[in-house]
Design a protein around this motif. Structure first.
Motif, PDB file in Angstrom:
ATOM      1  N   LEU A 118       0.876  -1.137  -0.221  1.00  0.00           N
ATOM      2  CA  LEU A 118      -0.090  -0.158  -0.073  1.00  0.00           C
ATOM      3  C   LEU A 118       0.769   1.190   0.233  1.00  0.00           C
ATOM      4  O   LEU A 118       0.572   2.112  -0.688  1.00  0.00           O
ATOM      5  N   GLY A 119       1.980   1.381   0.644  1.00  0.00           N
ATOM      6  CA  GLY A 119       2.821   2.313   1.102  1.00  0.00           C
ATOM      7  C   GLY A 119       3.590   2.818  -0.355  1.00  0.00           C
ATOM      8  O   GLY A 119       3.622   3.756  -0.937  1.00  0.00           O
ATOM      9  N   VAL A 120       4.007   1.665  -0.979  1.00  0.00           N
ATOM     10  CA  VAL A 120       4.632   1.905  -2.404  1.00  0.00           C
ATOM     11  C   VAL A 120       3.641   2.126  -3.691  1.00  0.00           C
ATOM     12  O   VAL A 120       3.853   3.177  -3.959  1.00  0.00           O
ATOM     13  N   ALA A 121       2.558   1.534  -3.322  1.00  0.00           N
ATOM     14  CA  ALA A 121       1.435   2.071  -4.367  1.00  0.00           C
ATOM     15  C   ALA A 121       0.976   3.441  -4.169  1.00  0.00           C
ATOM     16  O   ALA A 121       0.816   4.349  -5.268  1.00  0.00           O
ATOM     17  N   GLU A 122       0.868   3.906  -3.064  1.00  0.00           N
ATOM     18  CA  GLU A 122       0.521   5.262  -2.741  1.00  0.00           C
ATOM     19  C   GLU A 122       1.643   6.227  -3.366  1.00  0.00           C
ATOM     20  O   GLU A 122       1.337   7.498  -3.751  1.00  0.00           O
ATOM     21  N   ARG A 123       2.720   5.785  -2.938  1.00  0.00           N
ATOM     22  CA  ARG A 123       3.852   6.751  -3.506  1.00  0.00           C
ATOM     23  C   ARG A 123       3.770   6.767  -4.964  1.00  0.00           C
ATOM     24  O   ARG A 123       4.217   7.700  -5.772  1.00  0.00           O
ATOM     25  N   MET A 124       3.610   5.671  -5.602  1.00  0.00           N
ATOM     26  CA  MET A 124       3.852   5.484  -7.064  1.00  0.00           C
ATOM     27  C   MET A 124       2.647   6.195  -7.696  1.00  0.00           C
ATOM     28  O   MET A 124       2.885   7.022  -8.460  1.00  0.00           O
ATOM     29  N   ALA A 125       1.372   6.253  -7.085  1.00  0.00           N
ATOM     30  CA  ALA A 125       0.258   6.787  -7.471  1.00  0.00           C
ATOM     31  C   ALA A 125       0.558   8.566  -7.478  1.00  0.00           C
ATOM     32  O   ALA A 125       0.188   9.203  -8.437  1.00  0.00           O
TER      33      ALA A 125
END
Length: 169
Positions: free
Chosen positions: A54-61
């Protein structure tokens, strides 16, 4: 947080609507399991990995200008792992067989995530309101009552101006 029984009911309804699901788990954004229906899988481990992803996906978005996180889909040789935002305080992770109807998985996962988010956010709002009430009650008990008495005014001497006079020579 929301009642584990209510969240578990939603997970089971999701698994009934999408028979190719092999597991479903709701976790807080802190990585704690709220409810799980994941036979053969360690729920705490999946919750911890979910929060990391989730943390990685949020940063990517965010880095790509795509807005707030909504969902993440991982495809492996044997199936899918899909993670959905569930309100402000939780995430939903579902495990599915490779032969799942992907459109159905995405649709039903979004719906279940929204419902779980409502449950978790409503409970969080209730807790916050109760804490605020307790805080206000405690503050009013500790603080002495404010009395507004008028302070006596002291008379001022009239202001004198320092007028300069000029003389012509």
């Amino acid at each position: 947080m929301a009642s584990e029984a209510e969240i578990l009911d939603e997970l089971r309804r999701l698994r009934a609507r999408v028979p190719q699901l092999t597991g479903a788990l709701a976790a807080g954004v802190d990585g704690l399991v709220l409810a799980q229906d994941t036979p053969g899988v360690e729920p705490e481990r999946v919750a911890a990995l979910t929060v990391t992803a989730l943390g990685v996906a949020e940063r990517m978005a965010d880095a790509t200008g795509q807005g707030d996180f909504r969902e993440l889909l991982v495809r492996g040789v044997y199936g899918y792992v899909a993670t959905y935002a569930a309100g402000r305080g939780a995430v939903l992770t579902v495990l599915a067989q490779d032969r799942v109807n992907l459109g159905r998985l995405l649709l039903e996962g979004r719906r279940a995530g929204a419902r779980i988010g409502e449950l978790v956010d409503a409970e969080a709002a209730e807790i916050e309101a109760e804490a605020e009430e307790r805080s206000e009650a405690t503050a009013s008990e500790k603080a002495p009552p404010r009395t507004t008495t008028a302070r006596p005014r002291t008379a001022r001497a009239p202001r004198t101006t320092n007028a300069r006079t000029t003389t012509e020579s």
